[in-house]
Design an enzyme around this catalytic site. Structure first.
Site, PDB file in Angstrom:
ATOM      1  N   LYS A  22      32.049 -76.310  20.197  1.00  0.00           N
ATOM      2  CA  LYS A  22      31.041 -75.332  19.756  1.00  0.00           C
ATOM      3  C   LYS A  22      31.355 -73.951  20.317  1.00  0.00           C
ATOM      4  CE  LYS A  22      27.598 -77.473  21.782  1.00  0.00           C
ATOM      5  NZ  LYS A  22      28.344 -78.576  22.432  1.00  0.00           N
ATOM      6  N   ARG A  97      18.636 -77.722  21.160  1.00  0.00           N
ATOM      7  CA  ARG A  97      19.135 -79.009  21.633  1.00  0.00           C
ATOM      8  C   ARG A  97      18.063 -80.080  21.549  1.00  0.00           C
ATOM      9  NH1 ARG A  97      23.482 -76.931  25.186  1.00  0.00           N
ATOM     10  NH2 ARG A  97      24.566 -78.777  25.900  1.00  0.00           N
ATOM     11  N   ARG A 134      39.428 -80.374  30.800  1.00  0.00           N
ATOM     12  CA  ARG A 134      39.099 -78.950  30.645  1.00  0.00           C
ATOM     13  C   ARG A 134      39.148 -78.237  31.997  1.00  0.00           C
ATOM     14  NH1 ARG A 134      33.717 -76.731  27.983  1.00  0.00           N
ATOM     15  NH2 ARG A 134      32.732 -78.436  29.117  1.00  0.00           N
ATOM     16  N   ARG A 162      34.735 -77.823  35.567  1.00  0.00           N
ATOM     17  CA  ARG A 162      33.284 -77.604  35.590  1.00  0.00           C
ATOM     18  C   ARG A 162      32.634 -78.797  36.282  1.00  0.00           C
ATOM     19  NH1 ARG A 162      30.840 -75.711  29.768  1.00  0.00           N
ATOM     20  NH2 ARG A 162      29.342 -77.385  30.123  1.00  0.00           N
ATOM     21  N   ARG A 173      25.636 -86.703  29.897  1.00  0.00           N
ATOM     22  CA  ARG A 173      25.422 -85.635  28.896  1.00  0.00           C
ATOM     23  C   ARG A 173      25.488 -86.212  27.480  1.00  0.00           C
ATOM     24  NH1 ARG A 173      30.002 -81.653  30.638  1.00  0.00           N
ATOM     25  NH2 ARG A 173      29.407 -80.428  28.807  1.00  0.00           N
TER      26      ARG A 173
HETATM   27  P1  AP5 Z   1      34.216 -76.135  24.072  1.00  0.00           P
HETATM   28  O1  AP5 Z   1      34.499 -75.183  22.963  1.00  0.00           O
HETATM   29  O2  AP5 Z   1      33.832 -75.601  25.392  1.00  0.00           O
HETATM   30  O3  AP5 Z   1      33.157 -77.235  23.594  1.00  0.00           O
HETATM   31  P2  AP5 Z   1      31.589 -77.201  23.630  1.00  0.00           P
HETATM   32  O4  AP5 Z   1      31.119 -78.021  22.488  1.00  0.00           O
HETATM   33  O5  AP5 Z   1      31.097 -75.797  23.724  1.00  0.00           O
HETATM   34  O6  AP5 Z   1      31.390 -78.004  24.998  1.00  0.00           O
HETATM   35  P3  AP5 Z   1      30.488 -77.701  26.243  1.00  0.00           P
HETATM   36  O7  AP5 Z   1      30.837 -78.776  27.241  1.00  0.00           O
HETATM   37  O8  AP5 Z   1      30.600 -76.305  26.732  1.00  0.00           O
HETATM   38  O9  AP5 Z   1      29.075 -77.923  25.598  1.00  0.00           O
HETATM   39  P4  AP5 Z   1      27.769 -78.418  26.185  1.00  0.00           P
HETATM   40  O10 AP5 Z   1      26.891 -78.333  25.019  1.00  0.00           O
HETATM   41  O11 AP5 Z   1      27.797 -79.727  26.875  1.00  0.00           O
HETATM   42  O12 AP5 Z   1      27.538 -77.401  27.396  1.00  0.00           O
HETATM   43  P5  AP5 Z   1      26.760 -76.025  27.492  1.00  0.00           P
HETATM   44  O13 AP5 Z   1      27.605 -75.096  28.227  1.00  0.00           O
HETATM   45  O14 AP5 Z   1      26.182 -75.625  26.183  1.00  0.00           O
HETATM   46  O15 AP5 Z   1      35.518 -77.076  24.203  1.00  0.00           O
HETATM   47  C1  AP5 Z   1      35.585 -78.107  25.167  1.00  0.00           C
HETATM   48  C2  AP5 Z   1      37.061 -78.310  25.547  1.00  0.00           C
HETATM   49  O16 AP5 Z   1      37.774 -78.808  24.390  1.00  0.00           O
HETATM   50  C3  AP5 Z   1      37.779 -77.016  25.974  1.00  0.00           C
HETATM   51  O17 AP5 Z   1      38.725 -77.331  26.944  1.00  0.00           O
HETATM   52  C4  AP5 Z   1      38.469 -76.548  24.681  1.00  0.00           C
HETATM   53  O18 AP5 Z   1      39.614 -75.773  24.927  1.00  0.00           O
HETATM   54  C5  AP5 Z   1      38.811 -77.882  24.016  1.00  0.00           C
HETATM   55  N1  AP5 Z   1      38.792 -77.824  22.561  1.00  0.00           N
HETATM   56  C6  AP5 Z   1      37.915 -77.126  21.760  1.00  0.00           C
HETATM   57  N2  AP5 Z   1      38.211 -77.364  20.461  1.00  0.00           N
HETATM   58  C7  AP5 Z   1      39.266 -78.209  20.445  1.00  0.00           C
HETATM   59  C8  AP5 Z   1      40.024 -78.821  19.383  1.00  0.00           C
HETATM   60  N3  AP5 Z   1      39.736 -78.590  18.092  1.00  0.00           N
HETATM   61  N4  AP5 Z   1      41.036 -79.645  19.722  1.00  0.00           N
HETATM   62  C9  AP5 Z   1      41.340 -79.885  21.031  1.00  0.00           C
HETATM   63  N5  AP5 Z   1      40.682 -79.328  22.076  1.00  0.00           N
HETATM   64  C10 AP5 Z   1      39.642 -78.499  21.778  1.00  0.00           C
HETATM   65  O19 AP5 Z   1      25.491 -76.462  28.393  1.00  0.00           O
HETATM   66  C11 AP5 Z   1      25.658 -76.819  29.739  1.00  0.00           C
HETATM   67  C12 AP5 Z   1      24.317 -77.251  30.315  1.00  0.00           C
HETATM   68  O20 AP5 Z   1      23.368 -76.175  30.254  1.00  0.00           O
HETATM   69  C13 AP5 Z   1      23.612 -78.416  29.625  1.00  0.00           C
HETATM   70  O21 AP5 Z   1      24.113 -79.681  30.026  1.00  0.00           O
HETATM   71  C14 AP5 Z   1      22.157 -78.177  30.057  1.00  0.00           C
HETATM   72  O22 AP5 Z   1      21.963 -78.582  31.389  1.00  0.00           O
HETATM   73  C15 AP5 Z   1      22.045 -76.665  30.014  1.00  0.00           C
HETATM   74  N6  AP5 Z   1      21.596 -76.167  28.697  1.00  0.00           N
HETATM   75  C16 AP5 Z   1      22.310 -75.362  27.850  1.00  0.00           C
HETATM   76  N7  AP5 Z   1      21.624 -75.119  26.729  1.00  0.00           N
HETATM   77  C17 AP5 Z   1      20.446 -75.778  26.853  1.00  0.00           C
HETATM   78  C18 AP5 Z   1      19.326 -75.924  25.997  1.00  0.00           C
HETATM   79  N8  AP5 Z   1      19.283 -75.345  24.782  1.00  0.00           N
HETATM   80  N9  AP5 Z   1      18.299 -76.706  26.425  1.00  0.00           N
HETATM   81  C19 AP5 Z   1      18.326 -77.289  27.636  1.00  0.00           C
HETATM   82  N10 AP5 Z   1      19.345 -77.189  28.498  1.00  0.00           N
HETATM   83  C20 AP5 Z   1      20.429 -76.445  28.112  1.00  0.00           C
END
Ligand code: AP5
Length: 224
Positions: A22, A97, A134, A162, A173
């Protein structure tokens, strides 16, 4: 140039499990369409780094892989979407979410044109593998590209894992995703502006499909 709906705004939600890509795709899309990328994960991590009250509340919850409360997140996103740079559109990464957050978002964008929801689909074993390997920059927070060795090529910071990418926390998660966030696929999939994208392909191919899906959804919604 921005692709636009009839009223000029392009409002995009990136949906998908942890590690689906994402953030990667939201960043690229926002740059190409000259839209603000609004990542709730980044907002929270910045608050942790800055040591604010929000950061203090967020840290333990994020490190355990849990979600912050809907009230807190709706407040943050509501305030962010009201800033001038987001009135012409945005790319949301990590919000909504929960169904409660999705309902609140519908109210926030009422009168601003439809939401295009792009759901990035990736098998669970691939997600676990991606997150286990990652690395991010400990200084500026950017995801490290696979070619980077040693240090961040943007700011020179140290590359680190991370905290919430540990295997057990990733499993938690994913469990929370299935319970609280996956229901959003049903919530949105009845809308003509919902598109599913195969995220288990090289990033550039996913990017092309994101572009095609956005154009198609915009055309569809303009035709309604
Ligand atoms: P990346 O692009 O970072 O993937 P992502 O889907 O953004 O993954 P995240 O782990 O960042 O998402 P998340 O939703 O768990 O965490 P967030 O930060 O939002 O890619 C991941 C890896 O794969 C990278 O190494 C990348 O290079 C690689 N990659 C990407 N595309 C690829 C491809 N096509 N092929 C191969 N490799 C690829 O949230 C973190 C925390 O914040 C949550 O757990 C929660 O505690 C809190 N939080 C955030 N938003 C909310 C909310 N709305 N409500 C409540 N709590 C929240």
């Amino acid at each position: 140039m921005p692709v636009s709906h009839g009223d000029g705004s392009v409002n995009v939600v990136m949906l998908g499990p942890p590690g689906a890509g994402k953030g990667t795709q939201a960043e690229r899309l926002a740059r190409r369409r000259q839209l603000p990328k609004i990542s709730t994960g980044d907002i929270l991590r910045d608050a942790v780094t800055a040591g604010t009250e929000l950061g203090r509340i967020a840290k333990a919850t994020m490190d355990a892989g849990n979600l912050l409360s809907d009230d807190v997140m709706i407040g943050i996103v509501g305030e962010r979407l009201n800033r001038p740079d987001a009135t012409g559109g945005f790319v949301l990464d990590g919000f909504p979410r929960t169904v409660g957050q999705a309902t609140a978002l519908d109210h926030m964008v009422d009168g601003r044109g439809p939401l295009v929801v792009l759901d990035i689909v990736v098998p669970e074993e691939v997600l676990v593998r991606r997150l286990a390997t990652r690395r991010i920059c400990g200084q500026c927070g950017v995801n490290a590209s696979v070619e980077w060795t040693g240090a961040c090529q943007k700011c020179g910071g140290e590359l680190i894992a991370r905290i919430d990418d540990g295997v057990e926390i990733v499993r938690e998660r994913l469990k929370i995703y299935r319970r609280q966030t996956e229901p959003l696929v049903d919530y949105y999939s009845v809308r003509p502006t919902f598109r599913s994208i195969d995220g288990n392909q090289p990033p550039d191919i996913v990017t092309r499909q994101v572009d095609d899906a956005l154009l198609d959804a915009c055309r569809r919604s303009a035709a309604l």
